[in-house]
Motif scaffolding. Structure first.
Motif, mmCIF file in Angstrom:
data_model
loop_
_atom_site.group_PDB
_atom_site.id
_atom_site.type_symbol
_atom_site.label_atom_id
_atom_site.label_comp_id
_atom_site.label_asym_id
_atom_site.label_seq_id
_atom_site.Cartn_x
_atom_site.Cartn_y
_atom_site.Cartn_z
ATOM 1 N N SER A 24 0.816 -1.222 0.000
ATOM 2 C CA SER A 24 0.000 0.000 0.000
ATOM 3 C C SER A 24 0.848 1.270 0.000
ATOM 4 C CB SER A 24 -0.939 0.007 1.215
ATOM 5 O OG SER A 24 -0.209 -0.177 2.404
ATOM 6 N N GLY A 25 2.136 1.133 0.244
ATOM 7 C CA GLY A 25 3.036 2.285 0.121
ATOM 8 C C GLY A 25 3.380 2.949 1.444
ATOM 9 N N THR A 26 4.552 3.603 1.471
ATOM 10 C CA THR A 26 5.053 4.297 2.660
ATOM 11 C C THR A 26 5.721 5.601 2.230
ATOM 12 O OG1 THR A 26 5.520 2.198 3.768
ATOM 13 C CG2 THR A 26 6.633 4.131 4.627
ATOM 14 N N ILE A 27 5.457 6.666 2.971
ATOM 15 C CA ILE A 27 6.104 7.959 2.712
ATOM 16 C C ILE A 27 6.682 8.480 4.021
ATOM 17 C CG2 ILE A 27 5.775 10.360 1.962
ATOM 18 C CD1 ILE A 27 3.443 9.385 0.246
ATOM 19 N N PHE A 28 7.921 8.959 3.987
ATOM 20 C CA PHE A 28 8.511 9.586 5.166
ATOM 21 C C PHE A 28 8.116 11.057 5.163
ATOM 22 C CE2 PHE A 28 12.085 11.500 7.610
ATOM 23 C CZ PHE A 28 11.852 10.839 8.803
ATOM 24 N N VAL A 29 7.425 11.470 6.213
ATOM 25 C CA VAL A 29 6.857 12.822 6.268
ATOM 26 C C VAL A 29 7.619 13.665 7.282
ATOM 27 C CG1 VAL A 29 4.780 14.187 6.736
ATOM 28 C CG2 VAL A 29 4.579 11.939 5.651
ATOM 29 N N THR A 30 8.090 14.810 6.820
ATOM 30 C CA THR A 30 8.753 15.792 7.683
ATOM 31 C C THR A 30 8.088 17.149 7.439
ATOM 32 O OG1 THR A 30 10.399 16.393 6.015
ATOM 33 C CG2 THR A 30 10.946 14.542 7.462
ATOM 34 N N LYS A 31 8.652 18.183 8.026
ATOM 35 C CA LYS A 31 8.136 19.539 7.775
ATOM 36 C C LYS A 31 8.122 19.852 6.275
ATOM 37 C CE LYS A 31 9.451 22.045 11.994
ATOM 38 N NZ LYS A 31 10.320 23.119 12.522
ATOM 39 N N ASP A 32 9.071 19.273 5.552
ATOM 40 C CA ASP A 32 9.248 19.633 4.140
ATOM 41 C C ASP A 32 8.101 19.197 3.236
ATOM 42 O OD1 ASP A 32 11.666 20.739 4.837
ATOM 43 O OD2 ASP A 32 12.817 18.931 4.348
ATOM 44 N N ASN A 33 7.427 18.079 3.568
ATOM 45 C CA ASN A 33 6.367 17.595 2.668
ATOM 46 C C ASN A 33 5.011 17.433 3.366
ATOM 47 O OD1 ASN A 33 7.193 15.396 4.187
ATOM 48 N ND2 ASN A 33 7.124 13.936 2.506
ATOM 49 N N LEU A 34 4.843 18.131 4.486
ATOM 50 C CA LEU A 34 3.578 18.026 5.227
ATOM 51 C C LEU A 34 2.371 18.455 4.391
ATOM 52 C CD1 LEU A 34 4.050 19.235 8.928
ATOM 53 C CD2 LEU A 34 3.085 17.073 8.148
ATOM 54 N N ASP A 35 2.592 19.409 3.491
ATOM 55 C CA ASP A 35 1.466 19.952 2.713
ATOM 56 C C ASP A 35 1.129 19.138 1.473
ATOM 57 O OD1 ASP A 35 1.254 22.066 4.519
ATOM 58 O OD2 ASP A 35 2.683 23.303 3.402
ATOM 59 N N THR A 36 1.968 18.170 1.121
ATOM 60 C CA THR A 36 1.766 17.474 -0.157
ATOM 61 C C THR A 36 1.587 15.959 -0.042
ATOM 62 O OG1 THR A 36 4.172 17.265 -0.448
ATOM 63 C CG2 THR A 36 3.107 19.209 -1.414
ATOM 64 N N TYR A 37 1.940 15.365 1.100
ATOM 65 C CA TYR A 37 1.989 13.902 1.162
ATOM 66 C C TYR A 37 0.617 13.248 1.037
ATOM 67 C CZ TYR A 37 0.217 13.462 5.958
ATOM 68 O OH TYR A 37 -0.588 13.472 7.063
ATOM 69 N N LYS A 38 -0.442 13.912 1.518
ATOM 70 C CA LYS A 38 -1.769 13.280 1.488
ATOM 71 C C LYS A 38 -2.267 13.069 0.062
ATOM 72 C CE LYS A 38 -3.653 14.219 6.050
ATOM 73 N NZ LYS A 38 -4.777 14.777 6.824
ATOM 74 N N GLU A 39 -2.048 14.050 -0.775
ATOM 75 C CA GLU A 39 -2.452 13.892 -2.180
ATOM 76 C C GLU A 39 -1.620 12.812 -2.852
ATOM 77 O OE1 GLU A 39 -5.004 15.046 -3.988
ATOM 78 O OE2 GLU A 39 -5.659 15.714 -2.010
ATOM 79 N N GLN A 40 -0.352 12.762 -2.487
ATOM 80 C CA GLN A 40 0.536 11.738 -3.042
ATOM 81 C C GLN A 40 0.051 10.337 -2.685
ATOM 82 O OE1 GLN A 40 4.631 12.352 -1.925
ATOM 83 N NE2 GLN A 40 5.317 10.440 -2.878
ATOM 84 N N MET A 41 -0.514 10.178 -1.489
ATOM 85 C CA MET A 41 -0.940 8.855 -1.029
ATOM 86 C C MET A 41 -2.222 8.375 -1.715
ATOM 87 S SD MET A 41 0.003 8.840 3.009
ATOM 88 C CE MET A 41 -0.039 7.071 3.133
ATOM 89 N N LYS A 42 -2.949 9.291 -2.337
ATOM 90 C CA LYS A 42 -4.178 8.893 -3.034
ATOM 91 C C LYS A 42 -3.910 8.492 -4.480
ATOM 92 C CE LYS A 42 -7.506 11.293 -0.119
ATOM 93 N NZ LYS A 42 -8.652 12.225 -0.048
ATOM 94 N N LYS A 43 -2.648 8.496 -4.861
ATOM 95 C CA LYS A 43 -2.275 8.107 -6.229
ATOM 96 C C LYS A 43 -1.555 6.772 -6.188
ATOM 97 C CE LYS A 43 -1.732 12.964 -7.469
ATOM 98 N NZ LYS A 43 -0.787 14.050 -7.790
ATOM 99 N N TRP A 44 -2.148 5.780 -6.830
ATOM 100 C CA TRP A 44 -1.500 4.458 -6.914
ATOM 101 C C TRP A 44 -1.870 3.776 -8.215
ATOM 102 C CZ3 TRP A 44 -5.463 5.120 -3.192
ATOM 103 C CH2 TRP A 44 -6.640 4.414 -3.437
#
Length: 330
Positions: free
Chosen positions: A310-330
C-alpha cells in the motif's frame, strides 16, 4: 343442443382453467423478478477493524466509505474499542452468519484467525486482509505496508539525521506479539546496526494506550539518560514520546521517528519535537480492499497480485502539505 345447466358448468370450468393459467403466469413472473433482484441486489461488505475509533483506522474507514459511494455497496464498520483478537474473530463469525457478501479485516494473530477465515471460504465469502497478513489462510488478497521497507527507510533517515553519532535507541509498539510491528522494528534495528556503536536500550509495549506510553517514557528516559533515538511502531507512540521529551527539555537531544499521521503527530512535526513519521496508506487499504471485493463478486475478477504494497512515505516539515495527495495516487 347443450342444456342451460351444462353451459353454465362448462363456462365455470373454463373460468377455473383461466384462473389457474393466470396464477401460474404470476408465479413465474415473481420468480423471474426475484432472480433479477438477487443478481442486482446491493452488496454488503463488512470491515472488521482492530480499533473501531482509532484515528489511523478511521482513515481506512474514509477510504472504505468512499468506495461504498463509488461502487454502490452497503458498508458495515465493526470492531472492538481496544486490541482484542477474540472480539475481532467473533465479529467475523457474525458477518459469516449474517451472510455478508465480502469481508475485510486485519489478521491480528494469523494462527488464531486461520479457522474463521477458512470458515468464510467454505461459506463462499471472499476476504481481503489489510495491514497484517495471514499468508496461509484463504484470502482474495492482502493489502498492507511492506514492513521491512518501512523500517529500512526510517532507519536511514535516522542515520542521516544523527550524522555519524551512534544511535542509542528505545522502541515502543502496541504489543510484543504484534507481527507487523515486530517486522518493522527488526528492519529498523538491522539497518541501524550497520553503524558502529548502535545500541538498542529498550523494547517496550503500550497496548495502544497513550497514557501507558507516556508513563513508560517518563521512566525509560530517566533509566536511560543516554537515549538519543525513539522509534514508534504504533501510532500513539510518537505523540506520547514527544510530550515527555518536551516536558523533560530533551527536544534537541532525542530524535523521534513516529508512524502514521495522527493529528498530534503532525502537530509535533510542525513544532519540531518529532523529526518525522512513516505514513502507512490506510486510505488505500480501505478503498482498494473494497474495490477488489466488488470486482470479484460481480465480475469474477481476481487481482493481478495477491500481495499489494500500500506504500510508505517519510513525512517531515518539508512535505507536510503534499503527502496526502501523493498517497491517493497508486
Amino acid at each position: 343442443m347443450l342444456s342451460k345447466k351444462r353451459i353454465i358448468a362448462l363456462l365455470f370450468m373454463l373460468a377455473m382453467i383461466a384462473t389457474m393459467i393466470a396464477g401460474c403466469g404470476q408465479k413465474s413472473n415473481q420468480q423471474s423478478n426475484s432472480a433479477t433482484g438477487s443478481k442486482d441486489k446491493q452488496l454488503r461488505l463488512v470491515f472488521v477493524t482492530p480499533l473501531i475509533g482509532h484515528p489511523v483506522w478511521l482513515v481506512a474507514k474514509e477510504g472504505f466509505d468512499d468506495a461504498a459511494k463509488k461502487f454502490g455497496f452497503q458498508g458495515d464498520w465493526v470492531g472492538p474499542q481496544g486490541i482484542d483478537a477474540n472480539a475481532m474473530i467473533q465479529q467475523i463469525e457474525n458477518a459469516i452468519a449474517s451472510k455478508a457478501d465480502g469481508i475485510i479485516t486485519m489478521a491480528l494473530n494469523p494462527e488464531a484467525f486461520q479457522p474463521v477465515l477458512e470458515k468464510a471460504q467454505k461459506a463462499g465469502i471472499p476476504v481481503v486482509i489489510v495491514n497484517s497478513d495471514a499468508p496461509n489462510a484463504p484470502r482474495l488478497a492482502y493489502i498492507g505496508t511492506d514492513e521491512k521497507n518501512l523500517g529500512t527507510i526510517g532507519a536511514k533517515e535516522i542515520i542521516k539525521k544523527l550524522n555519524g553519532t551512534p544511535a542509542k535507541v528505545i522502541t515502543m509498539q502496541s504489543t510484543m506479539d504484534a507481527k507487523v510491528a515486530n517486522k518493522m522494528r527488526e528492519a529498523y534495528e538491522e539497518e541501524l546496526k550497520k553503524t558502529p556503536g548502535t545500541e538498542i536500550l529498550a523494547r517496550e509495549s503500550d497496548n495502544s494506550d497513550m497514557m501507558v506510553a507516556v508513563q513508560k517514557f517518563q521512566n525509560l528516559l530517566r533509566t536511560y539518560p543516554q537515549a538519543n533515538v525513539i522509534i514508534g511502531v504504533a501510532a500513539e507512540v510518537g505523540p506520547a514520546a514527544a510530550k515527555v521529551v518536551e516536558e523533560m527539555g530533551l527536544k534537541d537531544k532525542v530524535t523521534i521517528v513516529a508512524i502514521d499521521d495522527m493529528k498530534e503527530t503532525v502537530d509535533y512535526i510542525k513544532s519540531g519535537v518529532i523529526y518525522g513519521t512513516l505514513t502507512q496508506n490506510f486510505y488505500r487499504m480501505g478503498y482498494q480492499a473494497a474495490q477488489l471485493l466488488v470486482e470479484n463478486i460481480k465480475e469474477g475478477k481476481k487481482p493481478a497480485q495477491q500481495v499489494i504494497d500500500s506504500g510508505t512515505i517519510f513525512v517531515t516539515k518539508d512535505n507536510l502539505d503534499t503527502y496526502k495527495e501523493q498517497m491517493k495516487k497508486w
